[in-house]
Design a protein around this motif. Structure first.
Motif, PDB file in Angstrom:
ATOM      1  N   ASN A  98      11.933  19.298  80.224  1.00 21.46           N
ATOM      2  CA  ASN A  98      12.379  18.901  78.788  1.00 21.46           C
ATOM      3  C   ASN A  98      11.842  20.207  78.424  1.00 21.46           C
ATOM      4  N   ILE A  99      12.033  20.798  76.862  1.00 21.53           N
ATOM      5  CA  ILE A  99      12.301  22.063  75.899  1.00 21.53           C
ATOM      6  C   ILE A  99      11.582  20.634  74.634  1.00 21.53           C
ATOM      7  N   VAL A 100      10.754  21.233  74.281  1.00 12.56           N
ATOM      8  CA  VAL A 100      10.427  20.158  72.378  1.00 12.56           C
ATOM      9  C   VAL A 100       8.833  21.176  72.760  1.00 12.56           C
TER      10      VAL A 100
ATOM     11  N   LEU B 101       9.933  34.220  67.210  1.00 11.91           N
ATOM     12  CA  LEU B 101      11.624  34.091  67.827  1.00 11.91           C
ATOM     13  C   LEU B 101      11.305  34.707  69.549  1.00 11.91           C
ATOM     14  N   LEU B 102      12.081  33.508  70.066  1.00 15.85           N
ATOM     15  CA  LEU B 102      11.574  33.187  72.029  1.00 15.85           C
ATOM     16  C   LEU B 102      12.388  34.679  72.437  1.00 15.85           C
ATOM     17  N   THR B 103      12.200  35.652  72.754  1.00 15.54           N
ATOM     18  CA  THR B 103      12.726  36.978  72.532  1.00 15.54           C
ATOM     19  C   THR B 103      14.156  36.852  74.298  1.00 15.54           C
ATOM     20  N   PRO B 104      14.751  38.267  74.204  1.00  9.92           N
ATOM     21  CA  PRO B 104      15.581  37.193  75.233  1.00  9.92           C
ATOM     22  C   PRO B 104      15.475  37.384  76.465  1.00  9.92           C
ATOM     23  N   HIS B 105      15.702  36.568  77.689  1.00  6.45           N
ATOM     24  CA  HIS B 105      14.726  36.893  79.061  1.00  6.45           C
ATOM     25  C   HIS B 105      15.740  36.027  80.116  1.00  6.45           C
ATOM     26  N   THR B 106      15.919  36.584  80.911  1.00  7.26           N
ATOM     27  CA  THR B 106      16.136  36.708  82.657  1.00  7.26           C
ATOM     28  C   THR B 106      15.184  35.571  82.659  1.00  7.26           C
ATOM     29  N   GLU B 107      15.779  33.863  83.183  1.00  4.26           N
ATOM     30  CA  GLU B 107      15.329  33.064  83.332  1.00  4.26           C
ATOM     31  C   GLU B 107      14.195  32.991  84.624  1.00  4.26           C
ATOM     32  N   ASP B 108      12.832  32.733  84.584  1.00  6.80           N
ATOM     33  CA  ASP B 108      12.178  33.170  85.711  1.00  6.80           C
ATOM     34  C   ASP B 108      12.346  34.626  86.396  1.00  6.80           C
TER      35      ASP B 108
ATOM     36  N   LEU C 182      21.122  26.015  82.797  1.00  6.58           N
ATOM     37  CA  LEU C 182      21.533  24.180  82.148  1.00  6.58           C
ATOM     38  C   LEU C 182      20.768  24.263  81.087  1.00  6.58           C
ATOM     39  N   LEU C 183      21.393  24.480  79.613  1.00  4.85           N
ATOM     40  CA  LEU C 183      20.584  23.127  78.710  1.00  4.85           C
ATOM     41  C   LEU C 183      21.056  22.800  78.328  1.00  4.85           C
ATOM     42  N   CYS C 184      21.138  21.505  77.937  1.00  3.52           N
ATOM     43  CA  CYS C 184      21.721  20.468  77.517  1.00  3.52           C
ATOM     44  C   CYS C 184      21.047  19.675  76.644  1.00  3.52           C
TER      45      CYS C 184
ATOM     46  N   ALA D  42      19.490  28.066  66.882  1.00  3.42           N
ATOM     47  CA  ALA D  42      20.509  28.071  67.304  1.00  3.42           C
ATOM     48  C   ALA D  42      20.070  28.905  68.473  1.00  3.42           C
ATOM     49  N   THR D  43      20.342  28.822  69.898  1.00 12.30           N
ATOM     50  CA  THR D  43      19.733  29.414  71.248  1.00 12.30           C
ATOM     51  C   THR D  43      20.518  30.771  71.170  1.00 12.30           C
ATOM     52  N   THR D  44      20.079  32.117  71.133  1.00 11.98           N
ATOM     53  CA  THR D  44      20.838  33.439  71.363  1.00 11.98           C
ATOM     54  C   THR D  44      20.890  33.409  72.837  1.00 11.98           C
TER      55      THR D  44
ATOM     56  N   VAL E   6      21.075  37.087  79.596  1.00 12.02           N
ATOM     57  CA  VAL E   6      20.036  36.696  78.737  1.00 12.02           C
ATOM     58  C   VAL E   6      19.834  35.716  77.199  1.00 12.02           C
ATOM     59  N   HIS E   7      18.554  34.999  77.594  1.00 12.72           N
ATOM     60  CA  HIS E   7      18.670  34.000  75.927  1.00 12.72           C
ATOM     61  C   HIS E   7      17.474  33.614  76.021  1.00 12.72           C
ATOM     62  N   GLY E   8      17.483  33.410  74.576  1.00 11.27           N
ATOM     63  CA  GLY E   8      16.519  33.184  73.850  1.00 11.27           C
ATOM     64  C   GLY E   8      16.820  31.987  72.663  1.00 11.27           C
ATOM     65  N   ARG E   9      16.021  31.662  71.489  1.00  9.94           N
ATOM     66  CA  ARG E   9      16.199  30.877  70.696  1.00  9.94           C
ATOM     67  C   ARG E   9      14.777  31.859  68.975  1.00  9.94           C
ATOM     68  N   VAL E  10      15.597  31.739  68.038  1.00  7.65           N
ATOM     69  CA  VAL E  10      15.404  31.943  67.066  1.00  7.65           C
ATOM     70  C   VAL E  10      14.063  31.131  66.279  1.00  7.65           C
TER      71      VAL E  10
ATOM     72  N   ASP F 137      11.829  16.750  66.166  1.00  2.73           N
ATOM     73  CA  ASP F 137      12.582  17.641  66.326  1.00  2.73           C
ATOM     74  C   ASP F 137      13.611  17.828  67.236  1.00  2.73           C
ATOM     75  N   ARG F 138      14.192  19.521  67.506  1.00  2.83           N
ATOM     76  CA  ARG F 138      14.787  19.664  68.786  1.00  2.83           C
ATOM     77  C   ARG F 138      14.003  19.343  70.127  1.00  2.83           C
ATOM     78  N   TRP F 139      15.135  18.920  71.136  1.00  2.69           N
ATOM     79  CA  TRP F 139      14.499  18.469  72.440  1.00  2.69           C
ATOM     80  C   TRP F 139      15.665  19.086  72.815  1.00  2.69           C
ATOM     81  N   LEU F 140      15.860  19.730  74.222  1.00  2.00           N
ATOM     82  CA  LEU F 140      16.793  20.038  75.528  1.00  2.00           C
ATOM     83  C   LEU F 140      16.136  19.425  76.380  1.00  2.00           C
ATOM     84  N   LYS F 141      16.798  19.653  77.412  1.00  2.00           N
ATOM     85  CA  LYS F 141      16.596  18.888  78.693  1.00  2.00           C
ATOM     86  C   LYS F 141      16.784  20.035  79.681  1.00  2.00           C
ATOM     87  N   ARG F 142      16.694  20.759  80.431  1.00  2.00           N
ATOM     88  CA  ARG F 142      16.753  22.254  81.044  1.00  2.00           C
ATOM     89  C   ARG F 142      17.197  22.101  83.060  1.00  2.00           C
ATOM     90  N   ALA F 143      18.116  23.012  83.778  1.00  2.00           N
ATOM     91  CA  ALA F 143      18.134  22.395  84.979  1.00  2.00           C
ATOM     92  C   ALA F 143      18.099  23.664  85.547  1.00  2.00           C
TER      93      ALA F 143
HETATM   94  O1  LIG Z   1      14.802  27.020  73.362  1.00  2.00           O
HETATM   95  C1  LIG Z   1      16.069  27.345  73.765  1.00  2.00           C
HETATM   96  O2  LIG Z   1      17.329  27.480  73.165  1.00  2.00           O
HETATM   97  C2  LIG Z   1      15.645  28.181  75.122  1.00  2.00           C
HETATM   98  C3  LIG Z   1      14.753  27.665  75.958  1.00  2.00           C
HETATM   99  C4  LIG Z   1      14.649  29.056  76.731  1.00  2.00           C
HETATM  100  O3  LIG Z   1      14.502  29.919  77.322  1.00  2.00           O
HETATM  101  C5  LIG Z   1      14.540  28.261  77.675  1.00  2.00           C
HETATM  102  O4  LIG Z   1      14.730  26.528  77.328  1.00  2.00           O
HETATM  103  O5  LIG Z   1      14.394  28.511  78.868  1.00  2.00           O
END
Ligand SMILES: O=C(O)CCC(=O)C(=O)O
Ligand SMILES: [Fe+2]
Length: 329
Positions: free
Chosen positions: A124-126, A143-150, A161-163, A172-174, A279-283, A293-299
């Protein structure tokens, strides 16, 4: 509805209903999205899904390295308030964990890490109080700087996967694809050299205790139109590298910023990212901590044999290798 800057794969109403119904049935039968028995029956459940669902959920297959799966309906009232920390989520939105597990198992093998979010397969991404300016998914004001996950780990996901559960403020996710970046041949050659390591990120319980050395890894691999990247500047000791490499790395950062797209996920959207290409990140945003607040689930998904990883990584004995708990399908 604003135009989505990423390719959208639409699930029609029947396919969406099939996926959410199967997820709800699995959850009802096993009681919890973290039940090992539920994980064990995923391949069987996936095999029973119709052709429309299976074809919409094929892995990423375009040069931009990502797509948004759209069409799953999510009821904001049903999922309850956004928790203030991953550890207090409990079973909130658990049927979405199962949807994400089904999507993951259709594309490959879901993975989890012992040291991250209690070894759960769905994170859970909160935004969380006290973590506002960290470089992890729990942050908000930076800013969550652009990155490769792990990025630090050779066992990292091929697909991320970000739900989206909730995103009232359209934060926005970048996402930026190396395949769209324009780099000079000399810079590419520089960045293919293993010069500095990538260190484990702060989302890992063990990261703080880690004092050893990790091996240098190349930022770029592959060639021509098949370029891939492994990139996380926030956890890379860039200043330890020679000047020529540092300049090339800065130009890579600039190019990724230039081609970056901002994707505002809507509830029920699943963003699928090729973790070797994009690579992904977040503003930055202002967290309210009031349950809205914003809430994502991630796999995270491994797709063995996907031809996007340098073979040399097979010999890497990086930090935390034993921390990978892969559930083999
Ligand atoms: O919050 C987001 O849009 C991405 C966060 C992130 O980098 C991640 O969950 O791996
Ligand atoms: Fe991430």
């Amino acid at each position: 509805m604003p135009i989505c800057p990423a390719p959208v794969r639409s699930l029609d109403a029947a396919a969406a209903a099939e996926l959410t119904t199967v997820a709800a049935e699995l959850l009802a039968e096993h009681g919890s999205a973290t039940a090992p028995e539920l994980l064990a029956v995923l391949p069987e459940a996936c095999a029973a899904l119709g052709e429309d669902v299976r074809s919409a959920l094929r892995p990423v297959d375009t040069a931009d390295g990502l797509f948004v799966l759209r069409g799953l309906g999510l009821d904001d009232a049903e999922i309850g308030p956004t928790p203030g920390h991953w550890s207090t989520v409990g079973g909130a939105g658990a049927s979405w964990d199962v949807v994400l597990l089904l999507v993951s198992a259709l594309m490959g093998t879901p993975i989890a890490w012992d040291g991250q979010q209690d070894g759960r397969f769905v994170h859970n991404i909160v935004p969380s109080p006290g973590y506002e300016s960290e470089q992890t998914g729990a942050s908000s004001s930076v800013l969550l700087t652009p990155h490769t996950e792990d990025a630090f780990h050779p066992g990292r996901a091929h697909l991320l996967l970000l739900c989206c559960m909730r995103n009232h403020d359209r934060i926005a996710t970048t996402a930026a694809s190396i395949r769209l970046a324009g780099l000079a041949d000399e810079d590419i050659a520089q960045l293919k050299r293993p010069v500095v390591p990538i260190l484990p990120d702060d989302a890992y319980e063990q990261a703080q205790q880690f004092t050893g050395r990790t091996a240098p890894v190349p930022a770029l691999s592959g060639s021509g139109t098949g370029l891939t990247l492994r990139f996380d500047p926030a956890y890379t000791p860039i200043e330890d590298a020679d000047g020529t490499w540092q300049e090339a790395y800065r130009r890579l950062e600039d190019e990724l910023a230039r081609v970056s797209v901002a994707v505002s996920l809507e509830p029920g959207d699943v963003l699928v990212v090729d973790n070797d290409v994009v690579v992904h990140g977040r503003v930055p945003f202002k967290a309210r901590y009031d349950g809205t607040d914003r809430w994502l689930k991630r796999a995270s998904v491994r797709v063995e044999g996907r031809p996007t990883r340098p073979a040399a990584e097979d010999d890497e004995h990086g930090y935390g290798q034993a921390a990978l708990t892969a559930w083999a399908s």
